[in-house]
Motif scaffolding. Structure first.
Motif, PDB file in Angstrom:
ATOM      1  N   GLY A  39       6.197   7.802   3.249  1.00  0.00           N
ATOM      2  CA  GLY A  39       5.090   8.421   3.970  1.00  0.00           C
ATOM      3  C   GLY A  39       5.389   9.860   4.313  1.00  0.00           C
ATOM      4  O   GLY A  39       6.377  10.441   3.858  1.00  0.00           O
TER       5      GLY A  39
ATOM      6  N   VAL B 206      -1.723  11.378   4.287  1.00  0.00           N
ATOM      7  CA  VAL B 206      -0.730  10.306   4.157  1.00  0.00           C
ATOM      8  C   VAL B 206      -0.171   9.975   5.545  1.00  0.00           C
ATOM      9  O   VAL B 206       0.266  10.880   6.264  1.00  0.00           O
ATOM     10  CB  VAL B 206       0.415  10.730   3.219  1.00  0.00           C
ATOM     11  CG1 VAL B 206       1.522   9.680   3.181  1.00  0.00           C
ATOM     12  CG2 VAL B 206      -0.119  10.991   1.814  1.00  0.00           C
TER      13      VAL B 206
ATOM     14  N   ASP C  60       0.822  -1.206   0.000  1.00  0.00           N
ATOM     15  CA  ASP C  60       0.000   0.000   0.000  1.00  0.00           C
ATOM     16  C   ASP C  60       0.859   1.262   0.000  1.00  0.00           C
ATOM     17  O   ASP C  60       0.531   2.242  -0.679  1.00  0.00           O
ATOM     18  CB  ASP C  60      -0.938   0.000   1.204  1.00  0.00           C
ATOM     19  CG  ASP C  60      -2.105  -0.964   1.038  1.00  0.00           C
ATOM     20  OD1 ASP C  60      -2.362  -1.395  -0.108  1.00  0.00           O
ATOM     21  OD2 ASP C  60      -2.753  -1.299   2.050  1.00  0.00           O
ATOM     22  N   ARG C  61       1.948   1.242   0.775  1.00  0.00           N
ATOM     23  CA  ARG C  61       2.826   2.416   0.788  1.00  0.00           C
ATOM     24  C   ARG C  61       3.493   2.597  -0.576  1.00  0.00           C
ATOM     25  O   ARG C  61       3.621   3.720  -1.074  1.00  0.00           O
ATOM     26  CB  ARG C  61       3.874   2.280   1.901  1.00  0.00           C
ATOM     27  CG  ARG C  61       3.298   2.492   3.296  1.00  0.00           C
ATOM     28  CD  ARG C  61       4.382   2.634   4.331  1.00  0.00           C
ATOM     29  NE  ARG C  61       5.102   1.401   4.570  1.00  0.00           N
ATOM     30  CZ  ARG C  61       4.799   0.526   5.528  1.00  0.00           C
ATOM     31  NH1 ARG C  61       3.775   0.750   6.345  1.00  0.00           N
ATOM     32  NH2 ARG C  61       5.512  -0.573   5.695  1.00  0.00           N
TER      33      ARG C  61
ATOM     34  N   ARG D 296      -3.253  16.842   0.172  1.00  0.00           N
ATOM     35  CA  ARG D 296      -3.103  15.407  -0.067  1.00  0.00           C
ATOM     36  C   ARG D 296      -2.144  14.791   0.954  1.00  0.00           C
ATOM     37  O   ARG D 296      -2.365  13.688   1.450  1.00  0.00           O
ATOM     38  CB  ARG D 296      -2.563  15.143  -1.480  1.00  0.00           C
ATOM     39  CG  ARG D 296      -3.473  15.561  -2.614  1.00  0.00           C
ATOM     40  CD  ARG D 296      -4.724  14.679  -2.694  1.00  0.00           C
ATOM     41  NE  ARG D 296      -4.431  13.258  -2.814  1.00  0.00           N
ATOM     42  CZ  ARG D 296      -4.138  12.638  -3.958  1.00  0.00           C
ATOM     43  NH1 ARG D 296      -4.089  13.335  -5.091  1.00  0.00           N
ATOM     44  NH2 ARG D 296      -3.922  11.337  -3.983  1.00  0.00           N
TER      45      ARG D 296
ATOM     46  N   THR E 140       1.464   6.352  -7.220  1.00  0.00           N
ATOM     47  CA  THR E 140       0.316   7.075  -7.782  1.00  0.00           C
ATOM     48  C   THR E 140       0.379   8.567  -7.439  1.00  0.00           C
ATOM     49  O   THR E 140       0.050   9.417  -8.279  1.00  0.00           O
ATOM     50  CB  THR E 140      -1.005   6.462  -7.295  1.00  0.00           C
ATOM     51  OG1 THR E 140      -1.015   6.401  -5.862  1.00  0.00           O
ATOM     52  CG2 THR E 140      -1.179   5.056  -7.850  1.00  0.00           C
ATOM     53  N   LEU E 141       0.790   8.903  -6.226  1.00  0.00           N
ATOM     54  CA  LEU E 141       0.920  10.316  -5.863  1.00  0.00           C
ATOM     55  C   LEU E 141       1.972  11.009  -6.723  1.00  0.00           C
ATOM     56  O   LEU E 141       1.757  12.115  -7.225  1.00  0.00           O
ATOM     57  CB  LEU E 141       1.285  10.449  -4.385  1.00  0.00           C
ATOM     58  CG  LEU E 141       0.173  10.274  -3.355  1.00  0.00           C
ATOM     59  CD1 LEU E 141       0.752  10.254  -1.949  1.00  0.00           C
ATOM     60  CD2 LEU E 141      -0.868  11.376  -3.484  1.00  0.00           C
TER      61      LEU E 141
ATOM     62  N   ARG F 263       5.597   8.084   7.857  1.00  0.00           N
ATOM     63  CA  ARG F 263       6.379   6.953   7.371  1.00  0.00           C
ATOM     64  C   ARG F 263       6.825   6.044   8.530  1.00  0.00           C
ATOM     65  O   ARG F 263       6.984   6.506   9.671  1.00  0.00           O
ATOM     66  CB  ARG F 263       7.621   7.446   6.627  1.00  0.00           C
ATOM     67  CG  ARG F 263       8.464   8.416   7.427  1.00  0.00           C
ATOM     68  CD  ARG F 263       9.896   8.424   6.970  1.00  0.00           C
ATOM     69  NE  ARG F 263      10.597   7.234   7.433  1.00  0.00           N
ATOM     70  CZ  ARG F 263      11.904   7.022   7.280  1.00  0.00           C
ATOM     71  NH1 ARG F 263      12.656   7.918   6.666  1.00  0.00           N
ATOM     72  NH2 ARG F 263      12.469   5.928   7.729  1.00  0.00           N
TER      73      ARG F 263
ATOM     74  N   TRP G 219       2.376   1.565  -3.574  1.00  0.00           N
ATOM     75  CA  TRP G 219       1.392   1.969  -4.579  1.00  0.00           C
ATOM     76  C   TRP G 219       0.945   3.410  -4.351  1.00  0.00           C
ATOM     77  O   TRP G 219       0.782   4.180  -5.302  1.00  0.00           O
ATOM     78  CB  TRP G 219       0.206   1.021  -4.551  1.00  0.00           C
ATOM     79  CG  TRP G 219      -0.792   1.279  -5.643  1.00  0.00           C
ATOM     80  CD1 TRP G 219      -2.041   1.797  -5.519  1.00  0.00           C
ATOM     81  CD2 TRP G 219      -0.604   1.041  -7.041  1.00  0.00           C
ATOM     82  NE1 TRP G 219      -2.654   1.886  -6.738  1.00  0.00           N
ATOM     83  CE2 TRP G 219      -1.794   1.430  -7.702  1.00  0.00           C
ATOM     84  CE3 TRP G 219       0.449   0.517  -7.799  1.00  0.00           C
ATOM     85  CZ2 TRP G 219      -1.955   1.326  -9.074  1.00  0.00           C
ATOM     86  CZ3 TRP G 219       0.296   0.425  -9.171  1.00  0.00           C
ATOM     87  CH2 TRP G 219      -0.897   0.826  -9.793  1.00  0.00           C
ATOM     88  N   ARG G 220       0.747   3.801  -3.092  1.00  0.00           N
ATOM     89  CA  ARG G 220       0.362   5.184  -2.788  1.00  0.00           C
ATOM     90  C   ARG G 220       1.429   6.143  -3.306  1.00  0.00           C
ATOM     91  O   ARG G 220       1.129   7.165  -3.931  1.00  0.00           O
ATOM     92  CB  ARG G 220       0.168   5.369  -1.289  1.00  0.00           C
ATOM     93  CG  ARG G 220      -0.222   6.805  -0.912  1.00  0.00           C
ATOM     94  CD  ARG G 220      -0.086   7.071   0.570  1.00  0.00           C
ATOM     95  NE  ARG G 220      -0.961   6.243   1.356  1.00  0.00           N
ATOM     96  CZ  ARG G 220      -0.563   5.356   2.253  1.00  0.00           C
ATOM     97  NH1 ARG G 220       0.730   5.201   2.506  1.00  0.00           N
ATOM     98  NH2 ARG G 220      -1.421   4.636   2.930  1.00  0.00           N
ATOM     99  N   ALA G 221       2.698   5.820  -3.050  1.00  0.00           N
ATOM    100  CA  ALA G 221       3.784   6.691  -3.492  1.00  0.00           C
ATOM    101  C   ALA G 221       3.824   6.805  -5.007  1.00  0.00           C
ATOM    102  O   ALA G 221       3.939   7.913  -5.561  1.00  0.00           O
ATOM    103  CB  ALA G 221       5.118   6.167  -2.967  1.00  0.00           C
TER     104      ALA G 221
ATOM    105  N   ARG H 246      -3.630  -6.761  -4.664  1.00  0.00           N
ATOM    106  CA  ARG H 246      -3.503  -6.960  -3.227  1.00  0.00           C
ATOM    107  C   ARG H 246      -3.903  -8.367  -2.804  1.00  0.00           C
ATOM    108  O   ARG H 246      -3.505  -8.819  -1.723  1.00  0.00           O
ATOM    109  CB  ARG H 246      -4.367  -5.938  -2.483  1.00  0.00           C
ATOM    110  CG  ARG H 246      -3.895  -4.514  -2.625  1.00  0.00           C
ATOM    111  CD  ARG H 246      -4.806  -3.550  -1.872  1.00  0.00           C
ATOM    112  NE  ARG H 246      -4.287  -2.194  -1.872  1.00  0.00           N
ATOM    113  CZ  ARG H 246      -4.478  -1.333  -2.862  1.00  0.00           C
ATOM    114  NH1 ARG H 246      -5.190  -1.712  -3.928  1.00  0.00           N
ATOM    115  NH2 ARG H 246      -3.967  -0.115  -2.808  1.00  0.00           N
TER     116      ARG H 246
END
Length: 276
Positions: free
Chosen positions: A192, A106, A32-33, A102, A39-40, A109, A35-37, A57
């Motif tokens: 994060g 988040v 998740d971390r 945004r 996409t952001l 980290r 993929w979040r990074a 997932r």
């Protein structure tokens, strides 16, 4: 197809596509971390990192698919002035890429200041390996004495202006593309919300930055326009990260050594210099 296995994941490279499969640990949190990074950064700073392609997932081994970043890692060779400046430019862009509204959503980290301090206190209770030398033990005592009087436990976890932090200072994660003289960043499983001083300390104190004589920390940090408050915070963060690395190296099993003999002793000297 090329495949490489690391401690928490495997990486498969097929043409311009990279597939990362998570093997152990809190695999969905790692995924998740990452993929979040991706996409952001694709939305707010395209070109700084791999482009996200797909995520699964629910796979037996949770998987992220991304584009391949061209170039060679910085780790293993001295970082010359040109690459140092390019790295600083990339980090400045990355730290400020995600808009505040945004970034506020988040999570902090992993292993930011509070997490590191908690782990250090646990490790201190366990003590270093019996084979640890006198210099290592003395530096560990001095480091813990500094931590006890430093007031870290009462400070906010992310002071100052928050930034998006990649969360791993390993120079292997900074890829030099000689064709366009640019640095890109990979590996965001520990990313994060963070602060700039902590992220810079993460890089300068990572063993990869000095074990091969790769990164001139003083010259590198001079590339950044830090506030007086950040300079003070950076000094304390470097001490904290140096102490963390000394604990890591003092626990290293000689039978499965990842670093040259004497690395822990060299780290003890680095910590004592920072404390001095």
């Amino acid at each position: 197809m090329n495949s490489v296995q690391w401690s928490t994941h495997t990486v498969e490279i097929c043409g311009d596509v990279v597939t990362k499969r998570y093997l152990k640990g809190d695999v969905r949190a790692l995924l998740d971390r990452e993929w979040r990074a991706l996409t952001l950064l694709a939305a707010h700073a395209p070109g700084l990192a791999p482009a996200p392609i797909a995520v699964d997932r629910e796979a037996v081994l949770p998987t992220v698919v991304m584009s391949r970043v061209p170039g060679v890692p910085l780790r293993g060779t001295p970082v010359d002035a040109g690459r140092m400046v390019a790295m600083a430019e990339t980090l400045d862009a990355l730290y400020g890429a995600v808009p505040y509204d945004r970034l506020a959503g988040v999570p902090v980290r992993p292993d930011h200041r509070a997490g590191l301090i908690a782990r250090l206190r646990i490790r201190h209770g366990q003590g270093p390996r019996p084979a640890a030398g006198t210099a290592v033990r003395a530096a560990l005592r001095e480091g813990m004495a500094w931590l006890d009087r430093s007031g870290h436990a009462f400070a906010p976890d992310v002071p100052g202006t928050p930034v998006f932090g990649p969360g791993d200072g390993n120079l292997a994660n900074y890829i030099w593309d000689v064709d366009d003289s640019r640095i890109r960043v990979v590996d965001f499983e520990d990313s994060g919300r963070s602060d700039r001083a902590f992220e810079l300390a993460e890089i300068t104190e990572h063993v990869s930055g000095w074990i091969d004589g790769g990164l001139d920390a003083t010259a590198f940090l001079a590339c950044f326009d830090l506030t007086p408050e950040e300079h003070t915070h950076l000094r304390e963060c470097r001490r904290l990260l140096a102490l963390t690395w000394l604990f890591i190296l003092s626990f290293e099993d000689p039978a499965h050594r990842r670093n040259p003999p004497g690395t822990a002793e060299r780290q003890a000297g680095r910590l004592r210099e920072l404390l001095g």
